[in-house]
Design an enzyme around this catalytic site. Sequence first.
Site, short mmCIF file in Angstrom:
data_model
loop_
_atom_site.label_atom_id
_atom_site.label_comp_id
_atom_site.label_asym_id
_atom_site.label_seq_id
_atom_site.Cartn_x
_atom_site.Cartn_y
_atom_site.Cartn_z
N GLU A 150 -3.18 7.00 -4.12
CA GLU A 150 -4.22 6.01 -4.41
C GLU A 150 -5.11 5.71 -3.22
O GLU A 150 -6.21 5.16 -3.40
CB GLU A 150 -3.57 4.70 -4.86
N HIS A 170 0.51 0.03 -10.38
CA HIS A 170 -0.33 -0.88 -9.62
C HIS A 170 -0.65 -2.14 -10.43
O HIS A 170 -1.80 -2.48 -10.70
CB HIS A 170 -1.64 -0.19 -9.19
N ARG A 200 0.85 -1.19 0.00
CA ARG A 200 0.00 0.00 0.00
C ARG A 200 0.89 1.24 0.00
O ARG A 200 1.88 1.32 0.73
CB ARG A 200 -0.91 0.03 1.23
#
Length: 332
Positions: free
Chosen positions: A265, A291, A236
């Site tokens: 994000e 991603h 993350r």
Amino acid sequence: MESIVLAQPVENNVVDVLEQSGVVDMNPGPEPFGSEELAHRCQSASAVMAFMTERIDAEFLDRCPELRIVAGALKGYDNIDVDACSRRGVAVSIVPDLLTDPTAELTVAMMIALARHSMPADRHVRAGKFNGWRPTFFGSSLVGATVGIIGAGKLGQAVMRMLTGFGGPRLYHDVKRLSLEWEAAYSAEYVSPVEICRRADSVVLALPLTAETQGIVDAEFLKQMRPQAYLINTARGSLVDEAAIADALEAGTIAGYAADVFEFEDWARVERPWSIEARLITSPKTVLSPHLGSAVTDIRRQITESAADSIIKVLAGGLPDTVINRPYLKGR
């Protein structure tokens, strides 16, 4: 019939299956609907398939009173307010396993790309500067390297498994220690994060994003790393302070950074930045990807099939194993 909203485009076979349970309203993509558009489309919907690009919070839910399930086509669900869903009788499902191996595979690929200077070497060739072999772009090897993994959930364990062929020590840390059998099978040593920073040639982040893990990699953390070490983040974006990483790269505190995920994000963060730290993009010491952790065609199909199956079961009155908020049936 029930109304089912798909926040991103999915495979035709998934749409066909869902149309047996309701009327499907699918985003043609590739851009997300946006919060206002999504709420408008879901105002009378019974189900929504959500991705990383959607923020499902209390305000959204209040505008969508007919929702019975938010089916996450994802593993990490920090963009979904699960408590708010539970209070409104809305099920939340995720896809817990399918993303693990492809993300671990990408993690190892990024480790190699950093250590072997693959990105600057690629740019060198494309710029027409390659005139035959020269003693340049010498890097380091993953074979025999000490790798430290912070987070020993499914992703961290998968990375350990994939690294076994390279040899070398495996250090790891988590709030819960793995079994002695696991440690023996994968040559893993349980140590503190400080010890990982002190010893590791590469540090891999494999943590979920929570209030406790947000910003865990800051300037102080980076100062503890070895100057020849690399940091890899495929978990993350907001686990790190991107500006602090850019500072560390410029100062030579660390040797390189690879990321598949970025702070901007993480929609659950109201104060998140709106773009990637510019110095990370221009730095020759970074490897960045958009991603791609689960961006394997067959895997993405299986992920949306799993989310669709959860929708079908909930609309039929069932409780699939993928639902993570068991109290959601209260009041129904």
